[in-house]
Design a protein around this motif. Structure first.
Motif, PDB file in Angstrom:
ATOM      1  N   SER A 145       0.813  -1.211   0.000  1.00 54.71           N
ATOM      2  CA  SER A 145       0.000   0.000   0.000  1.00 54.71           C
ATOM      3  C   SER A 145       0.848   1.263   0.000  1.00 54.71           C
ATOM      4  CB  SER A 145      -0.929   0.011   1.214  1.00 54.71           C
ATOM      5  OG  SER A 145      -0.179   0.062   2.424  1.00 54.71           O
ATOM      6  N   GLY A 146       2.075   1.188   0.541  1.00 53.64           N
ATOM      7  CA  GLY A 146       2.881   2.394   0.534  1.00 53.64           C
ATOM      8  C   GLY A 146       4.154   2.293   1.350  1.00 53.64           C
ATOM      9  N   TRP A 147       4.838   3.438   1.384  1.00 50.66           N
ATOM     10  CA  TRP A 147       6.094   3.602   2.127  1.00 50.66           C
ATOM     11  C   TRP A 147       5.977   4.893   2.926  1.00 50.66           C
ATOM     12  CZ3 TRP A 147      10.400   6.878  -0.176  1.00 50.66           C
ATOM     13  CH2 TRP A 147      11.494   6.966   0.705  1.00 50.66           C
ATOM     14  N   GLU A 347      -3.369   5.350  -6.581  1.00 50.83           N
ATOM     15  CA  GLU A 347      -3.460   6.765  -6.913  1.00 50.83           C
ATOM     16  C   GLU A 347      -4.700   7.440  -6.333  1.00 50.83           C
ATOM     17  OE1 GLU A 347      -3.295   9.754 -10.790  1.00 50.83           O
ATOM     18  OE2 GLU A 347      -2.997   7.597 -11.038  1.00 50.83           O
ATOM     19  N   SER A 348      -5.866   6.835  -6.453  1.00 48.55           N
ATOM     20  CA  SER A 348      -7.074   7.486  -5.955  1.00 48.55           C
ATOM     21  C   SER A 348      -7.042   7.614  -4.433  1.00 48.55           C
ATOM     22  CB  SER A 348      -8.324   6.723  -6.404  1.00 48.55           C
ATOM     23  OG  SER A 348      -8.306   5.393  -5.893  1.00 48.55           O
ATOM     24  N   PHE A 349      -6.479   6.613  -3.756  1.00 51.04           N
ATOM     25  CA  PHE A 349      -6.329   6.683  -2.309  1.00 51.04           C
ATOM     26  C   PHE A 349      -5.361   7.798  -1.937  1.00 51.04           C
ATOM     27  CE2 PHE A 349      -4.338   4.994   1.688  1.00 51.04           C
ATOM     28  CZ  PHE A 349      -5.456   5.159   2.498  1.00 51.04           C
ATOM     29  N   ALA A 350      -4.243   7.895  -2.669  1.00 55.45           N
ATOM     30  CA  ALA A 350      -3.262   8.948  -2.408  1.00 55.45           C
ATOM     31  C   ALA A 350      -3.885  10.329  -2.577  1.00 55.45           C
ATOM     32  CB  ALA A 350      -2.064   8.786  -3.331  1.00 55.45           C
ATOM     33  N   GLN A 351      -4.720  10.501  -3.579  1.00 52.47           N
ATOM     34  CA  GLN A 351      -5.359  11.800  -3.799  1.00 52.47           C
ATOM     35  C   GLN A 351      -6.287  12.160  -2.645  1.00 52.47           C
ATOM     36  OE1 GLN A 351      -7.204  11.220  -7.611  1.00 52.47           O
ATOM     37  NE2 GLN A 351      -5.322  11.632  -8.774  1.00 52.47           N
ATOM     38  N   ALA A 352      -7.051  11.163  -2.164  1.00 53.54           N
ATOM     39  CA  ALA A 352      -7.955  11.413  -1.037  1.00 53.54           C
ATOM     40  C   ALA A 352      -7.174  11.772   0.220  1.00 53.54           C
ATOM     41  CB  ALA A 352      -8.835  10.190  -0.797  1.00 53.54           C
ATOM     42  N   VAL A 353      -6.069  11.040   0.487  1.00 59.18           N
ATOM     43  CA  VAL A 353      -5.244  11.325   1.665  1.00 59.18           C
ATOM     44  C   VAL A 353      -4.598  12.702   1.539  1.00 59.18           C
ATOM     45  CG1 VAL A 353      -3.158  10.629   2.905  1.00 59.18           C
ATOM     46  CG2 VAL A 353      -4.850   8.912   2.254  1.00 59.18           C
ATOM     47  N   ASP A 354      -4.161  13.058   0.328  1.00 56.58           N
ATOM     48  CA  ASP A 354      -3.536  14.357   0.118  1.00 56.58           C
ATOM     49  C   ASP A 354      -4.497  15.486   0.465  1.00 56.58           C
ATOM     50  OD1 ASP A 354      -1.467  16.058  -0.629  1.00 56.58           O
ATOM     51  OD2 ASP A 354      -2.085  16.116  -2.731  1.00 56.58           O
TER      52      ASP A 354
END
Length: 380
Positions: A145-147, A347-354
């Motif tokens: 999911s990420g770093w 990407e869509s999750f990253a945009q929401a978190v951003d």
């Protein structure tokens, strides 16, 4: 220069001298938590290993021709979010409710240690960039999911954000040495009413007790046994299960006793409480505390006041006394922004978190401003 980046699954696979040459290079401020001695002690003792959810996956950047170590990235494959002090449980729940698998994830941090410091460890910006790219590549290649990079210094946080990572901000309460030559200089910086309250608190805490500060050869097995009993008592009460075992502290005693400050309280010749600090070249880091019997304000004395005394006496620039705790303000610790950086592969999750982080950063800065008006210092 041509670089080779490889992964190791135990710090013991690289020599102490090679690791420390880039983690704590000559001329840079010494950070005890980046040293081979500290990080390997976590692994050798079984505290930061795959079985506890901290699987070491450290990245090494080497000169492809000579094999010289040019940079390192402490990296762990995490099976949970405990021991990090940057709270992403809400992210994990949202990700998994949407059908994803948040864990395992990659984390660059000092396990169980919410102190600020360098994180991508290389002098050359190009080497740092290569390590950042490698960590993101591992996250993608392994379908993670990420770093997450926890508590980097602000300048490095800026570098990571420039590289495309998301920026998060939180608050810690940190004491700063504003050129104090003595404890009286520090007290003179406080408002009169706050100064009197602090003196009264210290008098209450110290009454009938002997306070010891121990480091280096003055530390014995007995001192560590008492400290560990105190640590277990507090850890069991606050977390249910303390993160660190006795073997870890034995290794720290063998390897880093001169970088340890153990503050202990004795009543009628018997130790009843202890606070463990680590000594850097610019900062004192308060880490763990515990008491075998309750005494009013003793926690504040051993953890905060004694740390400030030591920092002034030794010319240290700051005291970092751990995460959270607005109660530290009355003892002269100021609210400051601390940071983390996050690469999320979806990407869509990253945009929401951003979008969330932009609102959170603004709220945190507003809170720092409000808290700053409540410090015990004289108003300009």
């Amino acid at each position: 220069m041509p670089l080779k980046i490889r992964m190791i699954e135990r710090l013991a696979e690289v020599s102490r001298e090679a690791w420390d040459s880039v983690a704590n290079p000559q001329g840079a401020p010494f950070e005890p938590f980046l040293s081979w001695d500290f990080l390997d002690a976590l692994e050798t003792s079984g505290c930061a290993v795959e079985e506890t959810g901290w699987g070491p996956k450290h990245l090494l950047a080497e000169d492809e021709g000579s094999g010289e170590l040019l940079g390192v990235l402490p990296l762990y494959l995490k099976g949970h979010s405990y021991g990090e002090f940057v709270f992403d449980h809400g992210w994990a729940n949202a990700y998994e409710n949407a059908g994803g698998q948040y864990y395992p994830k990659l984390v660059t941090a000092v396990p169980f240690t919410p102190v600020t410091g360098r994180r991508v460890l290389a002098r050359d910006p190009a080497v740092r960039g290569a390590l950042v790219d490698a960590a993101r590549h591992v996250a993608a290649e392994w379908g993670l999911s990420g770093w997450h990079v926890l508590f980097p210094f602000e300048a490095e946080w800026g570098e990571l954000r420039d590289a495309g990572l998301l920026g998060r901000t939180d608050i810690q309460f940190i004491w700063e040495n504003r050129g104090y030559q003595s404890h009286e200089d520090f007290l003179a910086d406080l408002a009169s009413r706050k100064r009197k309250a602090l003196k009264k608190e210290r008098g209450t805490a110290q009454h009938g007790l002997e306070i010891e500060r121990l480091s280096g050869d003055a530390l014995t097995k007995h001192h560590w046994d008492v400290f560990f009993a105190c640590y277990q008592e507090t850890g069991a009460r606050k977390w249910g299960s303390p993160y660190l075992n006795r073997a870890f502290f034995s290794l720290i005693h063998e390897r880093m006793a001169d970088r340890v400050l153990l503050v202990m309280a004795k009543r009628e010749g018997e130790h009843i409480a202890a606070a463990l600090n680590f000594i850097g070249s610019q900062a004192l880091y308060g880490r763990y505390w515990g008491a075998l019997e309750h005494r009013d304000s003793l926690h504040f004395e051993l953890c905060y006041h004694q740390a400030v005394d030591y920092a002034i006496e030794h010319g240290l620039k700051r005291v970092e006394a751990g995460a959270q705790g607005p109660h530290k303000m009355a003892r002269g610790y100021r609210p400051q922004a601390v940071h983390s950086a996050h690469h999320l592969t979806q990407e869509s999750f990253a945009q929401a978190v951003d979008r969330f982080l932009a609102r959170e950063r603004a709220a945190v800065q507003a809170e720092i401003g409000a808290l700053g008006a409540e410090t015990p210092f004289k108003k300009d």
